[in-house]
Design a protein around this motif. Structure first.
Motif, PDB file in Angstrom:
ATOM      1  N   VAL A  93      35.363 -22.891  12.418  1.00 60.09           N
ATOM      2  CA  VAL A  93      36.472 -22.377  11.613  1.00 60.09           C
ATOM      3  C   VAL A  93      37.307 -21.392  12.431  1.00 60.09           C
ATOM      4  O   VAL A  93      38.541 -21.387  12.356  1.00 60.09           O
ATOM      5  CB  VAL A  93      35.937 -21.707  10.337  1.00 60.09           C
ATOM      6  N   TRP A  94      36.628 -20.569  13.221  1.00 62.82           N
ATOM      7  CA  TRP A  94      37.355 -19.600  14.041  1.00 62.82           C
ATOM      8  C   TRP A  94      38.276 -20.312  15.026  1.00 62.82           C
ATOM      9  O   TRP A  94      39.442 -19.927  15.191  1.00 62.82           O
ATOM     10  CB  TRP A  94      36.374 -18.704  14.785  1.00 62.82           C
ATOM     11  N   THR A 112      41.278 -21.936  13.142  1.00 61.23           N
ATOM     12  CA  THR A 112      42.351 -21.017  12.743  1.00 61.23           C
ATOM     13  C   THR A 112      43.226 -20.595  13.925  1.00 61.23           C
ATOM     14  O   THR A 112      44.287 -20.011  13.718  1.00 61.23           O
ATOM     15  CB  THR A 112      41.765 -19.764  12.081  1.00 61.23           C
ATOM     16  N   ARG A 113      42.766 -20.852  15.129  1.00 67.81           N
ATOM     17  CA  ARG A 113      43.585 -20.551  16.306  1.00 67.81           C
ATOM     18  C   ARG A 113      44.586 -21.670  16.592  1.00 67.81           C
ATOM     19  O   ARG A 113      45.460 -21.517  17.457  1.00 67.81           O
ATOM     20  CB  ARG A 113      42.712 -20.364  17.547  1.00 67.81           C
ATOM     21  N   ARG A 141      49.578 -24.457  12.439  1.00 71.94           N
ATOM     22  CA  ARG A 141      49.447 -24.703  11.006  1.00 71.94           C
ATOM     23  C   ARG A 141      49.335 -26.191  10.664  1.00 71.94           C
ATOM     24  O   ARG A 141      48.509 -26.578   9.833  1.00 71.94           O
ATOM     25  CB  ARG A 141      50.641 -24.084  10.273  1.00 71.94           C
ATOM     26  N   GLN A 149      45.803 -27.277  11.443  1.00 68.67           N
ATOM     27  CA  GLN A 149      44.863 -26.750  10.459  1.00 68.67           C
ATOM     28  C   GLN A 149      44.923 -27.560   9.166  1.00 68.67           C
ATOM     29  O   GLN A 149      43.886 -27.838   8.546  1.00 68.67           O
ATOM     30  CB  GLN A 149      45.170 -25.278  10.169  1.00 68.67           C
ATOM     31  N   TYR A 174      37.104 -20.755   5.615  1.00 72.33           N
ATOM     32  CA  TYR A 174      38.466 -20.835   6.133  1.00 72.33           C
ATOM     33  C   TYR A 174      39.391 -19.751   5.575  1.00 72.33           C
ATOM     34  O   TYR A 174      40.116 -19.090   6.357  1.00 72.33           O
ATOM     35  CB  TYR A 174      39.057 -22.217   5.866  1.00 72.33           C
ATOM     36  N   SER A 198      41.021 -17.131   8.185  1.00 72.62           N
ATOM     37  CA  SER A 198      42.437 -17.360   8.484  1.00 72.62           C
ATOM     38  C   SER A 198      43.295 -16.142   8.201  1.00 72.62           C
ATOM     39  O   SER A 198      44.429 -16.043   8.702  1.00 72.62           O
ATOM     40  CB  SER A 198      42.952 -18.556   7.674  1.00 72.62           C
ATOM     41  N   LYS A 199      42.781 -15.198   7.391  1.00 68.65           N
ATOM     42  CA  LYS A 199      43.548 -13.992   7.059  1.00 68.65           C
ATOM     43  C   LYS A 199      43.441 -12.902   8.128  1.00 68.65           C
ATOM     44  O   LYS A 199      44.126 -11.889   8.039  1.00 68.65           O
ATOM     45  CB  LYS A 199      43.081 -13.442   5.710  1.00 68.65           C
ATOM     46  N   ARG A 204      46.159 -11.899  14.044  1.00 68.01           N
ATOM     47  CA  ARG A 204      46.036 -12.167  15.480  1.00 68.01           C
ATOM     48  C   ARG A 204      46.189 -10.876  16.297  1.00 68.01           C
ATOM     49  O   ARG A 204      45.638 -10.765  17.385  1.00 68.01           O
ATOM     50  CB  ARG A 204      47.087 -13.189  15.921  1.00 68.01           C
TER      51      ARG A 204
END
Length: 315
Positions: A100-101, A104-105, A108, A111, A202, A206-207, A210
């Motif tokens: 998941v990590w 999320t990189r 969009r 994902q 997720y 995802s929140k 960055r």
């Protein structure tokens, strides 16, 4: 107050009453029925009758012949229920988190594609998934045959690996064997809930901004250090919550246990089915086992909540 407002409030109250009624009918009433039936009495050669006795609970913990003898058979079933569910839930979350990590990189659109893929995979039933893993681990057409045909079995024999696998219950004197075994059971259960683990993790992952990660990298932290010291503490509660949710979900797994687990290492879900729908037709004893399984799930949830509260209080 206008007539439209009064009408809207009346509709809201009606929907609230409907919601309460649905909860009572679909959740509370079945629970109370199971609880009441667990105190019933099995009539030999017939069905069962209502009653109020602790015979079924005593049978679960010490056996039906107590005090002449003690049997911990059903306690062992409970242990394997907890063992399989807890290990599979932890493995699913532990392996889903790095995926998941990394997901999320991505961009969009990428994902979204992954999320749609996992949502579609949830349409597969447990029977369908177990059937696929059953074929994969079959002694004649699955991985054992691949080991045999590729010469890997002979290599394991020559280097002592086959003897080690035999000690773990994963081989015979001639070839590897993945079922029945705890390995196949836990692996299949982990695969069964892995998409759920991804979907549960997720949103919180995802929140994470960055900028937080980039700041830690700027200070010289390696990617692994960033994940371990920055990301994981931020999503500690969702991680534990996902493990608890998947644990409760797996407590009731039936098909996977029936196919891959050794009969001596079955779980309460198998025993409950045999009591209620098997040859014994002992609904009171099956209900008592279901109540104990439910209380076990509740106890684990309470322990998990207190663990999280203690961790949060010590911050």
């Amino acid at each position: 107050m206008t007539a439209a407002t009064l009408q809207l409030r009346s509709v809201i109250r009606g929907l609230g009453a409907l919601h309460v009624a649905a909860v009572l009918v679909l959740a509370v009433v079945p629970f109370l029925l199971v609880f009441a039936i667990s105190f019933g009495h099995k009539v030999e050669g017939a069905a069962w009758v209502w009653g109020f006795e602790l015979t079924n609970y005593r049978r679960f913990f010490v056996g039906s012949d107590y005090p002449d003898s003690i049997s911990l058979l059903y306690v062992k079933y409970l242990w394997y229920s907890v063992w399989y569910a807890l290990v599979a839930a932890i493995l699913a979350v532990a392996t889903a988190f790095p995926f998941v990590w990394l997901m999320t990189r991505l961009s969009r659109p990428a994902q979204t594609v992954w999320l749609v893929f996992f949502l579609c995979s949830l349409t597969f039933s447990e029977v369908f998934i177990v059937m696929g893993w059953d074929i994969l681990m079959s002694n004649r057409s699955g991985l054992p045959m691949v080991f045999q045909e590729t010469g890997l079995t002979d290599w394991l024999k020559a280097n002592g690996g086959l003897d080690l696998l035999r000690d773990w219950g994963l081989a015979t004197p001639r070839n590897v064997r993945f079922k029945p075994s705890e390995f196949a059971t836990i692996l299949t259960l982990t695969y069964l809930v892995w998409p759920y683990a991804v979907i549960l993790l997720y949103p919180p992952v995802s929140k994470i901004e960055r900028e937080v990660v980039e700041a830690a990298r700027t200070m010289g932290a390696s990617p692994f250090t960033v994940v371990r010291t920055v990301v994981m503490p931020m999503v500690r509660i969702p991680l534990v919550g996902a493990v608890l949710l998947l644990f409760v979900f797996l407590l009731g797994a039936y098909v996977t246990i029936a196919v891959f687990a050794d009969p001596s290492k079955h779980t309460l879900s198998i025993s409950i089915y045999e009591a209620v729908r098997g040859s014994t037709l002992n609904a009171p004893f099956g209900s008592a086992q279901a109540m104990i399984l439910l209380l076990t799930a509740a106890a684990v949830l309470v322990i998990g909540q207190r663990f999280l509260s203690a961790k949060s209080g010590g911050r």
